[in-house]
Write an enzyme that holds these catalytic residues in place. Structure first.
Site, short mmCIF file in Angstrom:
data_model
loop_
_atom_site.label_atom_id
_atom_site.label_comp_id
_atom_site.label_asym_id
_atom_site.label_seq_id
_atom_site.Cartn_x
_atom_site.Cartn_y
_atom_site.Cartn_z
N LYS A 94 1.16 -3.84 6.21
CA LYS A 94 1.66 -3.55 7.55
C LYS A 94 0.66 -3.89 8.64
O LYS A 94 -0.52 -4.13 8.39
CB LYS A 94 2.11 -2.09 7.64
CG LYS A 94 3.42 -1.85 6.89
CD LYS A 94 3.98 -0.46 7.09
CE LYS A 94 5.36 -0.35 6.43
NZ LYS A 94 5.91 1.02 6.53
N ARG A 121 4.89 2.65 -1.87
CA ARG A 121 5.85 1.54 -1.82
C ARG A 121 5.07 0.28 -1.45
O ARG A 121 4.51 0.19 -0.35
CB ARG A 121 6.94 1.86 -0.78
CG ARG A 121 8.01 0.80 -0.64
CD ARG A 121 9.03 1.23 0.40
NE ARG A 121 10.08 0.25 0.59
CZ ARG A 121 10.00 -0.79 1.42
NH1 ARG A 121 8.90 -0.97 2.15
NH2 ARG A 121 11.00 -1.66 1.53
#
Length: 289
Positions: A221, A255
């Site tokens: 991210k 995740r």
């Protein structure tokens, strides 16, 4: 605070959510995801990627049919179902692994469950679609309920995230979702500034007071890209650091895109933590004697 449950049934697998960290592998069957858009949006490529993640030790496969990157283009429920339902069915036919559907739309969720999905991963924590809780409760499946906002205005980001998640938990209970079917996600990268994301990752342990298993989703991210000044293809090391911090904070799931590397990082961290607890206990016994 300890989790209110010690284990969670997802599909045909039982997960020891108190004291263990499991890997949810990401499969984006989209043309525009921020990290791997277009790589797996055909059946053969998607199944090969699932096979690879299973071989590398994934515990769950999470399938997304709509990109939720910043500025994403929302697609219709029909298109999202077309992207996800068939691949879910094929995965369940070929692999013995729980499958999660990453959607905030109840009709997409129901179609996925009918295709064989075992779990719902809702990035809006039941706050987008009022029918989502009913679908989850009706099918009796586990769910991951994520924190999200339409803005980045917080008085105290950690306390405000906890308050927002308590609202989500109220929606879940009122909708008939059993507590042993719920895990929570603090929503790194969603409705938060760069600084907010760093603070949430650094204070993950404080979110455990909500009493539910936590899922951490930081893989590749922007918080990692900004910190290290690296493109999305070079964020593995930064992701691994956040995974280790998640394990140390007691997260039950991470995740990720890169299953093998994260799985190894988890195993190493857990081994050190187990030995550390043993030596602390031994030292206490010796001092007592």
């Amino acid at each position: 605070m300890q989790n209110i449950i010690s284990e969670m049934q997802i599909g045909n697998q039982t997960f020891q959510v108190a004291g263990s960290t499991y890997v949810m592998g990401i499969l984006n069957v989209t043309p525009d995801s921020f990290s791997d858009g277009g790589k797996y949006n055909n059946t053969d490529a998607a199944l090969k990627q699932v096979e690879r993640m299973v071989e590398e030790g994934a515990d769950i496969i999470d399938i997304g049919g709509e990109s939720t990157r910043p500025g994403y283009q929302m697609i219709s429920e029909k298109e999202e179902i077309q992207r996800t339902a068939q691949i879910i069915q094929l995965i369940k036919e070929r692999f013995d692994i729980p499958v999660s559907i990453d959607t905030y739309k109840s009709k997409v969720a129901e179609a996925a469950l009918q295709a064989g999905a075992d779990m719902i991963n809702d990035i809006w924590g039941l706050k987008y679609d009022k029918e989502m809780a009913k679908v989850i409760a009706t099918y009796g499946v586990p769910c991951c309920l994520m924190h999200n906002r339409n803005n980045t205005e917080y008085y105290n980001v950690v306390e405000d995230v906890k308050a927002d998640l308590r609202e989500t938990l109220t929606l879940a209970r009122n909708g008939g979702i059993a507590e042993d079917k719920i895990m929570l996600d603090p929503g790194v990268g969603f409705g938060k500034t760069y600084e907010h994301n760093l603070e949430i990752i650094g204070k993950l342990g404080e979110l455990r007071e909500l009493g539910f298993p936590l899922l951490l989703g930081t893989s590749r991210k922007s918080v990692i890209g900004i910190t290290l000044d690296l493109p999305v293809t070079e964020r593995l090391e930064g992701t691994l650091v956040t995974t280790v911090m998640g394990v140390m904070a007691g997260c039950s799931f991470v995740r990720v895109h890169d299953v093998q590397a994260n799985k190894r990082a988890i195993r190493m961290t857990e081994a050190i933590m187990r030995y550390g607890r043993k030596t602390v206990w031994r030292g206490a016994e010796e001092n007592r004697g």
